[in-house]
Design a protein around this motif. Sequence first.
Motif, PDB file in Angstrom:
ATOM      1  N   UNK A 209       3.866   1.109   7.305  1.00 14.67           N
ATOM      2  CA  UNK A 209       3.097   1.700   6.211  1.00 14.67           C
ATOM      3  C   UNK A 209       3.609   3.102   5.901  1.00 14.67           C
ATOM      4  N   UNK A 210       3.823   3.891   6.933  1.00 13.56           N
ATOM      5  CA  UNK A 210       4.339   5.251   6.743  1.00 13.56           C
ATOM      6  C   UNK A 210       5.742   5.219   6.109  1.00 13.56           C
ATOM      7  N   UNK A 211       6.559   4.268   6.542  1.00 16.93           N
ATOM      8  CA  UNK A 211       7.919   4.149   6.006  1.00 16.93           C
ATOM      9  C   UNK A 211       7.924   3.793   4.528  1.00 16.93           C
ATOM     10  N   UNK A 212       6.813   3.255   4.029  1.00 19.06           N
ATOM     11  CA  UNK A 212       6.739   2.865   2.615  1.00 19.06           C
ATOM     12  C   UNK A 212       5.776   3.734   1.817  1.00 19.06           C
ATOM     13  N   UNK A 213       5.604   4.965   2.276  1.00 15.82           N
ATOM     14  CA  UNK A 213       4.930   5.967   1.463  1.00 15.82           C
ATOM     15  C   UNK A 213       3.451   6.150   1.712  1.00 15.82           C
ATOM     16  N   UNK A 214       2.869   5.439   2.653  1.00 13.87           N
ATOM     17  CA  UNK A 214       1.452   5.637   2.951  1.00 13.87           C
ATOM     18  C   UNK A 214       1.241   6.927   3.744  1.00 13.87           C
ATOM     19  N   UNK A 215       0.169   7.628   3.417  1.00 12.21           N
ATOM     20  CA  UNK A 215      -0.296   8.717   4.272  1.00 12.21           C
ATOM     21  C   UNK A 215      -1.144   8.084   5.376  1.00 12.21           C
ATOM     22  N   UNK A 216      -0.785   8.344   6.617  1.00 16.33           N
ATOM     23  CA  UNK A 216      -1.401   7.628   7.726  1.00 16.33           C
ATOM     24  C   UNK A 216      -2.060   8.606   8.696  1.00 16.33           C
ATOM     25  N   UNK A 217      -3.278   8.286   9.111  1.00 11.32           N
ATOM     26  CA  UNK A 217      -3.931   9.008  10.195  1.00 11.32           C
ATOM     27  C   UNK A 217      -4.457   7.983  11.195  1.00 11.32           C
ATOM     28  N   UNK A 218      -4.610   8.401  12.440  1.00 10.62           N
ATOM     29  CA  UNK A 218      -5.074   7.491  13.485  1.00 10.62           C
ATOM     30  C   UNK A 218      -6.237   8.130  14.246  1.00 10.62           C
ATOM     31  N   UNK A 219      -7.393   8.221  13.611  1.00  9.13           N
ATOM     32  CA  UNK A 219      -8.557   8.812  14.292  1.00  9.13           C
ATOM     33  C   UNK A 219      -9.045   7.914  15.424  1.00  9.13           C
TER      34      UNK A 219
ATOM     35  N   UNK B 120      -3.312   5.428   3.305  1.00  8.16           N
ATOM     36  CA  UNK B 120      -3.631   5.517   1.893  1.00  8.16           C
ATOM     37  C   UNK B 120      -2.356   5.773   1.082  1.00  8.16           C
ATOM     38  N   UNK B 121      -2.284   5.140  -0.101  1.00  6.33           N
ATOM     39  CA  UNK B 121      -1.176   5.373  -1.021  1.00  6.33           C
ATOM     40  C   UNK B 121      -1.703   5.294  -2.450  1.00  6.33           C
ATOM     41  N   UNK B 122      -0.950   5.869  -3.376  1.00  7.21           N
ATOM     42  CA  UNK B 122      -1.314   5.801  -4.790  1.00  7.21           C
ATOM     43  C   UNK B 122      -2.049   7.035  -5.257  1.00  7.21           C
ATOM     44  N   UNK B 123      -2.256   7.103  -6.568  1.00  7.57           N
ATOM     45  CA  UNK B 123      -2.816   8.301  -7.191  1.00  7.57           C
ATOM     46  C   UNK B 123      -4.315   8.201  -7.473  1.00  7.57           C
ATOM     47  N   UNK B 124      -4.897   7.022  -7.318  1.00  7.17           N
ATOM     48  CA  UNK B 124      -6.303   6.859  -7.660  1.00  7.17           C
ATOM     49  C   UNK B 124      -7.214   7.580  -6.694  1.00  7.17           C
ATOM     50  N   UNK B 125      -8.279   8.169  -7.234  1.00 11.10           N
ATOM     51  CA  UNK B 125      -9.236   8.884  -6.389  1.00 11.10           C
ATOM     52  C   UNK B 125     -10.239   7.938  -5.747  1.00 11.10           C
TER      53      UNK B 125
ATOM     54  N   UNK C  61       3.082   2.121 -10.912  1.00  9.33           N
ATOM     55  CA  UNK C  61       2.124   3.222 -10.825  1.00  9.33           C
ATOM     56  C   UNK C  61       0.923   2.722 -10.032  1.00  9.33           C
ATOM     57  N   UNK C  62       0.823   3.140  -8.783  1.00  8.47           N
ATOM     58  CA  UNK C  62      -0.219   2.641  -7.894  1.00  8.47           C
ATOM     59  C   UNK C  62      -1.504   3.433  -8.095  1.00  8.47           C
ATOM     60  N   UNK C  63      -2.586   2.734  -8.331  1.00  3.67           N
ATOM     61  CA  UNK C  63      -3.873   3.376  -8.578  1.00  3.67           C
ATOM     62  C   UNK C  63      -4.721   3.511  -7.317  1.00  3.67           C
ATOM     63  N   UNK C  64      -4.118   3.266  -6.181  1.00 12.74           N
ATOM     64  CA  UNK C  64      -4.822   3.573  -4.944  1.00 12.74           C
ATOM     65  C   UNK C  64      -5.134   2.373  -4.078  1.00 12.74           C
ATOM     66  N   UNK C  65      -4.570   2.389  -2.875  1.00 16.80           N
ATOM     67  CA  UNK C  65      -4.814   1.348  -1.888  1.00 16.80           C
ATOM     68  C   UNK C  65      -5.048   2.032  -0.545  1.00 16.80           C
ATOM     69  N   UNK C  66      -6.103   1.609   0.163  1.00 21.72           N
ATOM     70  CA  UNK C  66      -6.474   2.227   1.432  1.00 21.72           C
ATOM     71  C   UNK C  66      -6.701   1.132   2.482  1.00 21.72           C
ATOM     72  N   UNK C  67      -6.008   1.247   3.615  1.00 21.25           N
ATOM     73  CA  UNK C  67      -6.207   0.324   4.725  1.00 21.25           C
ATOM     74  C   UNK C  67      -6.989   1.017   5.828  1.00 21.25           C
TER      75      UNK C  67
END
Length: 373
Positions: free
Chosen positions: A32-42, A54-59, A120-126
């Motif tokens: 996921x990180x390699x393909x542009x996702x911002x990743x956190x591991x809480x 999370x990736x994309x520009x959507x809020x 243009x990605x409108x926002x995807x969150x895993x």
Amino acid sequence: MTAVLDLLAELVRRRTVASGEGVLAALCADPLRDNGFEVSTPGWEEGREQLVARTGSGSAPLTVTGHLDTVPADPAQWTVDPWAAERDGDRVVGRGTSDMKSGVAAAVVAAVDHAARPHHCHGLQLVLTAGEETGCTGALRLRQSSLAPGGPLLVAEPTANRLTLGHKGAHWMRLTATGRAAHGSAPQLGDNAVVRLARAASALHDHDSWPSHAAFGPVTANVGLLRGGVQPNVVPDFAEMLLDVRTVPGVSGDDVRSVVAELCGDGIQVDDHVVLPVVDTDVHDPFVGLVREALVAAGEDDEPHSPARYFTDASVLTGLLSPPGDSRPAPTVVLGPGEPDQCHVVDEWCSASKVEAAAEIYRQLFDGWCRGR
């Protein structure tokens, strides 16, 4: 094997029974990180890390969730190694194949493919959680600030890729009885807490007049744990029981607690242990329509099926994902490749072809989400 089946096998081969989910969170984080996702591991302790990517520009992104833990497996009862992910024709056999590492694998692979395609990605969150099997432990520890709210939720729990618009709630209770100790040769001098609680357990098990709902079916109750006493020659002065009640719309926590207390009788303390609300999404919600379009595009049945009898992290996440200032839960669909009747059973399996189909359904959904925003 395809990429999604390779990932499924890797996930199954790592034991995540009440611990170790952090290894899988890291494994899923890398692509996921390699393909542009911002990743956190809480996480809340070492080895119990979760994943938010999370990736994309959507809020208000589309959120997809699954859990990384499984229930235990006793190898002596299985015909194969529970953690080998062996293939038997179309079946992948192993603990967590259906519940629910197949759904996690399909979601991660579909998300990576989606992010890798220029658009243009409108926002995807895993959101991949730990400790779901113990009452959504991990989801309950997530902070709302770690998630991007406002969008709908897809839960990749096992539905055999059938469209499911909700699930029962869960009301777990801890029941305790306090008695009086005495010598085992003179039980009449004591007050046996185990016997008193055992009578309550029998009454709860035999009760068949729980409320019912036209779509969700009846409320059910299961005595999951009963313990007390120290040794045979001592009258036990304390006993406890854990009760799992599955709830339906229109039945409140007070309603359930009242029935349980009445069935148990005097001298038994009834306390809430875990309370998870029902999830129920209107069939006419726009997100349901989007999922149905994705199913049709992937060549699958788009008819809604009965709500699931199990609970999911959606009981927690729908509230966390509500838009700021809006108490309405996020619209939620449960749809994953696992077989519902394979949850928690010996020789658990999932269909390899359904795992591949789920990855395609999710790809179509993610593309539709971005096209329609």
